[in-house]
Design a protein around this motif. Structure first.
Motif, PDB file in Angstrom:
ATOM      1  N   LYS A  14       1.082  -1.116  -0.147  1.00  0.00           N
ATOM      2  CA  LYS A  14      -0.003   0.499  -0.158  1.00  0.00           C
ATOM      3  C   LYS A  14       0.881   1.502   0.210  1.00  0.00           C
ATOM      4  N   GLN A  17       0.167   3.521  -2.721  1.00  0.00           N
ATOM      5  CA  GLN A  17      -1.316   4.646  -2.718  1.00  0.00           C
ATOM      6  C   GLN A  17      -0.993   5.345  -1.620  1.00  0.00           C
ATOM      7  N   LEU A  18       0.159   4.842  -0.348  1.00  0.00           N
ATOM      8  CA  LEU A  18      -0.162   5.997   0.383  1.00  0.00           C
ATOM      9  C   LEU A  18       0.446   7.089  -0.412  1.00  0.00           C
ATOM     10  N   ASP A  20       0.883   8.592  -3.313  1.00  0.00           N
ATOM     11  CA  ASP A  20      -0.443   9.029  -4.413  1.00  0.00           C
ATOM     12  C   ASP A  20      -1.118  10.275  -3.597  1.00  0.00           C
ATOM     13  N   ASN A  21      -1.821   9.166  -2.596  1.00  0.00           N
ATOM     14  CA  ASN A  21      -2.470  10.062  -1.586  1.00  0.00           C
ATOM     15  C   ASN A  21      -2.171  11.129  -0.620  1.00  0.00           C
ATOM     16  N   ASP A  37      -7.738  16.458   0.492  1.00  0.00           N
ATOM     17  CA  ASP A  37      -6.818  15.678   1.105  1.00  0.00           C
ATOM     18  C   ASP A  37      -6.924  14.373   1.578  1.00  0.00           C
ATOM     19  N   ASN A  38      -6.378  13.260   0.760  1.00  0.00           N
ATOM     20  CA  ASN A  38      -7.306  12.277   1.182  1.00  0.00           C
ATOM     21  C   ASN A  38      -5.911  11.182   1.801  1.00  0.00           C
ATOM     22  N   TYR A  39      -5.745  11.939   2.578  1.00  0.00           N
ATOM     23  CA  TYR A  39      -4.172  11.671   3.234  1.00  0.00           C
ATOM     24  C   TYR A  39      -4.492  10.408   4.535  1.00  0.00           C
ATOM     25  N   ASP A  41      -7.779  10.406   5.366  1.00  0.00           N
ATOM     26  CA  ASP A  41      -8.534   9.275   4.972  1.00  0.00           C
ATOM     27  C   ASP A  41      -7.822   7.284   4.678  1.00  0.00           C
ATOM     28  N   PHE A  42      -6.636   7.726   3.786  1.00  0.00           N
ATOM     29  CA  PHE A  42      -6.422   7.133   3.134  1.00  0.00           C
ATOM     30  C   PHE A  42      -5.472   5.603   4.016  1.00  0.00           C
TER      31      PHE A  42
END
Length: 165
Positions: A14, A17-18, A20-21, A37-39, A41-42
């Motif tokens: 992951k 993806q981390l 990327d977020n 800002d999705n960090y 949440d991800f």
């Protein structure tokens, strides 16, 4: 103001993806703009937060340097430095990715009994001109948190993400 130290366990698969977020995006429209800002949440959806660290995250500034310079325990570098560096640039925080290799190399060396508050106080005086015994006490707790986190890694499929900010 104090910084928070956040310890999480996350699957190695992951990490990209981390990264990327980690970027904060600004979506502009004609008369408005929206911050995306999705960090966190991800992270919340894809990792498990470990025990809260009750001291300031700033203690790791001295502690990680102490461990490397005085004890030969280098937790600031890993095979995932490219990802950590990208996250640092995008988030403006301290990000360290602790691996199974760290566990194998340093777990026994991170026994809190191997450290004294006096040696930490002496290092802090020299390194940052701080001689507060509470800082040394917090650093001992930081060593325990690092050790406890590394103990959770059984193989290369997961890593510990230490975020300071």
């Amino acid at each position: 103001m104090s910084a928070i130290a956040d310890f999480r366990i996350i699957e190695t698969s992951k990490l990209n993806q981390l990264r990327d977020n980690a970027e904060i995006k600004i979506e502009k429209k004609l008369f408005s703009k929206k911050t995306i800002d999705n960090y966190w949440d991800f992270l919340n959806a894809n990792s498990k937060q470990l025990k809260d660290f009750d001291w300031s995250g700033y203690i790791f500034t001295n502690l990680l340097v102490f461990l490397e310079e005085k004890k030969g325990i280098d937790l600031m570098k890993s095979k995932h430095d490219d990802i950590a560096d990208d996250i640092i640039k995008k988030r403006q925080n301290g990000t360290f990715i602790l691996t199974y290799d760290h566990r194998q190399q340093y777990l026994d060396k991170l026994n809190p009994d191997n450290f004294t508050t006096n040696e930490l106080i002496d290092f802090n005086k020299e390194f940052s001109e701080e001689d507060d015994p509470d800082l040394a006490k917090a650093e001992i707790e930081g060593i325990k948190a690092l050790r406890d986190s590394l103990e959770l890694l059984n193989d290369d499929t997961k890593v510990i993400l230490l975020s300071i900010g």
